[in-house]
Design an enzyme around this catalytic site. Structure first.
Site, short mmCIF file in Angstrom:
data_model
loop_
_atom_site.label_atom_id
_atom_site.label_comp_id
_atom_site.label_asym_id
_atom_site.label_seq_id
_atom_site.Cartn_x
_atom_site.Cartn_y
_atom_site.Cartn_z
N GLN A 128 63.81 -35.44 -1.40
CA GLN A 128 64.87 -36.14 -0.75
C GLN A 128 66.17 -35.34 -0.36
O GLN A 128 66.59 -34.49 -1.12
CB GLN A 128 65.18 -37.27 -1.62
CG GLN A 128 66.45 -37.98 -1.07
CD GLN A 128 66.87 -39.23 -2.19
OE1 GLN A 128 65.81 -40.03 -2.21
NE2 GLN A 128 68.08 -39.22 -2.62
N GLY A 129 66.55 -35.26 0.97
CA GLY A 129 67.42 -34.36 1.49
C GLY A 129 69.07 -35.33 1.71
O GLY A 129 69.06 -35.22 3.03
N SER A 131 72.21 -35.35 -0.81
CA SER A 131 73.40 -34.69 -1.19
C SER A 131 73.55 -33.13 -0.60
O SER A 131 72.62 -32.62 -0.50
CB SER A 131 73.36 -34.68 -2.83
OG SER A 131 73.27 -36.01 -3.49
N SER A 163 65.53 -32.66 -5.82
CA SER A 163 64.61 -32.40 -6.99
C SER A 163 63.21 -32.24 -6.36
O SER A 163 62.41 -33.09 -5.48
CB SER A 163 64.47 -34.03 -7.63
OG SER A 163 65.87 -34.15 -8.51
N GLU A 246 64.98 -47.67 -3.94
CA GLU A 246 65.32 -47.02 -5.28
C GLU A 246 65.47 -47.84 -6.35
O GLU A 246 65.28 -47.55 -7.58
CB GLU A 246 66.55 -45.99 -5.05
CG GLU A 246 66.63 -44.93 -6.08
CD GLU A 246 67.70 -43.76 -5.91
OE1 GLU A 246 67.47 -42.64 -6.37
OE2 GLU A 246 68.54 -44.26 -5.00
N ASN A 370 79.63 -42.22 -11.66
CA ASN A 370 80.08 -43.48 -12.05
C ASN A 370 81.34 -43.71 -11.40
O ASN A 370 81.57 -45.07 -11.19
CB ASN A 370 80.15 -43.50 -13.73
CG ASN A 370 78.89 -43.71 -14.59
OD1 ASN A 370 77.94 -43.87 -13.89
ND2 ASN A 370 79.18 -43.92 -15.58
#
Length: 392
Positions: A128-129, A131, A163, A246, A370
């Site tokens: 996944q690209g 962030s 990741s 997700e 958070n």
């Protein structure tokens, strides 16, 4: 909300459990119980292909694309039995749970034909690209740029926390394709090959000694123009749809893995006598209650059928499980005591519970901190005024 399962569904559960347990106690017993994402990566790619060969890789997908057309209840059952069997975390989680469902929802027929069969068969691993160094939790602030050059997209910029990029084949990238745009406007969603000139992947070592995520640099990297999912400028809509997946069925499997961790903590507490401490017992009870509440919340989340937005249940789930698991890691170390601070391995490898503590420190950071999650709940879930943005 249905919380039980029919006799037919329990029969399906038995079929899942028998196959998975047979694999984990047979040909693939060497990867049973692995908790880190990088351990025995090549062997786990073989496991992905084994799942695909027996149509267990993506049970909820249509049979046409390598799935079983499983009902929602059956998908929940498989996710639970997968975790219960001790099967390792999926190295193609991103492909199976995020890229694939996004293609099914938003992709063209040609894009489905190009990508889905190889994902289902375990031949293509996705990462996944999203962030970036200055756009971690705030996805709308991405600066990676894309421009159309004849029949190709050309991308330059940097992604971070990608990741498993070092063992992946493709990456989906949210890139800014409208010059001068800010926030969620002007973003486009692209599928890109990782093994090409112009893309460099650099590993980042974590506090637990693992190195599952990476920095990924794009320098005039390319992909075909028809690798765009949705239209130009629709990247935010596609990304929000992906994030709704997700928070989907896989959350039930995640919770089964949490169940295993909590059970190991309880066993350790009984073995070393810390279960006699009333405060430890109270914290174990609180963890049990929290886990059950997460299950009910996840089932409520799965009732959402609009994948163009993240609903209220999904908005609250990330902060709920991340905070719960961070506390679980602290409980694990308090149960283990000083013995949990020592590893016999010379390579900085930890047992399950110390690793839980170290890894769970990141749970409240990755996937949206958070603090950012609270902003999302306030602004998108409750309709409160938006926080002033620095790019205005």
């Amino acid at each position: 909300m249905k919380l039980g399962f029919s006799p037919e569904e329990e029969s399906f559960r038995k079929e899942c459990a028998e196959w998975l347990n047979g694999q984990m106690n047979g040909e693939f017993k060497d990867i049973k119980g692995i908790t880190t994402l990088t351990a025995k990566a090549e062997r786990r790619k073989e496991w992905e292909q084994q799942l695909g060969a027996h149509n267990w890789s993506c049970v909820g997908w249509p049979e046409k694309w390598g799935g079983r057309g499983a009902t929602l209840a059956e998908q929940v059952i498989f996710a639970e039995e997968y975790a219960r069997s001790g099967a390792p975390g999926r190295v193609n989680h991103i492909g199976i749970e995020l890229a694939g469902p996004t293609l099914l929802a938003f992709g063209t027929e040609e894009q489905k034909q190009r990508f889905l069969p190889d994902i289902a068969a375990g031949r293509t691993i996705f990462c996944q690209g999203f962030s970036e160094p200055n756009a971690g939790s705030d996805l709308a602030s991405v600066r990676t740029k894309g421009r159309l050059d004849k029949d190709e997209w050309v991308v330059s910029g940097q992604k971070i926390w990608t990741s498993l990029a070092h063992i992946s084949d493709l990456i989906f990238v949210v890139t800014r394709t409208e010059e001068g745009s800010t926030g969620p406007k002007g973003l486009t969603f692209l599928m890109m090959e990782l093994d090409q000139p112009g893309i460099e992947v650099r590993g980042i070592e974590q506090i637990n000694g693992d190195a599952e995520f990476n920095e990924t640099f794009f320098d005039e990297a390319r992909c075909p123009a028809d690798s765009m999912i949705g239209g130009v400028g629709e990247g935010w809509k596609i990304a929000m749809g992906l994030l709704s997946f997700e928070r989907g069925v896989s959350t039930l499997g995640q919770q089964m893995a949490f169940r295993n961790e909590l059970d190991e903590i309880i066993a350790a507490a009984r073995a070393n006598g810390s279960a006699n401490d009333p405060l430890i017992r109270q914290r174990i009870a609180k963890a049990e209650i929290g886990l059950r509440l997460m299950r009910y919340g996840a089932l409520r989340m799965l009732s959402n059928t609009d994948h163009s937005k993240v609903d209220g249940a999904a908005l609250t789930y990330k902060i709920q499980w991340a905070s719960w698991r961070r506390s679980l890691g602290e409980l694990a170390m308090d149960v283990l005591g000083q013995f949990g601070e020592v590893t016999e391995s010379p390579n900085y490898e930890w047992d399950t519970l110390p690793n839980l503590f170290l890894y769970s420190r990141a749970d409240t950071i990755y996937g949206g901190t958070n603090q950012i999650q609270r902003n999302l709940i306030a602004e998108r879930g409750l309709g409160m005024p938006r926080e002033p943005r620095g790019d205005k």
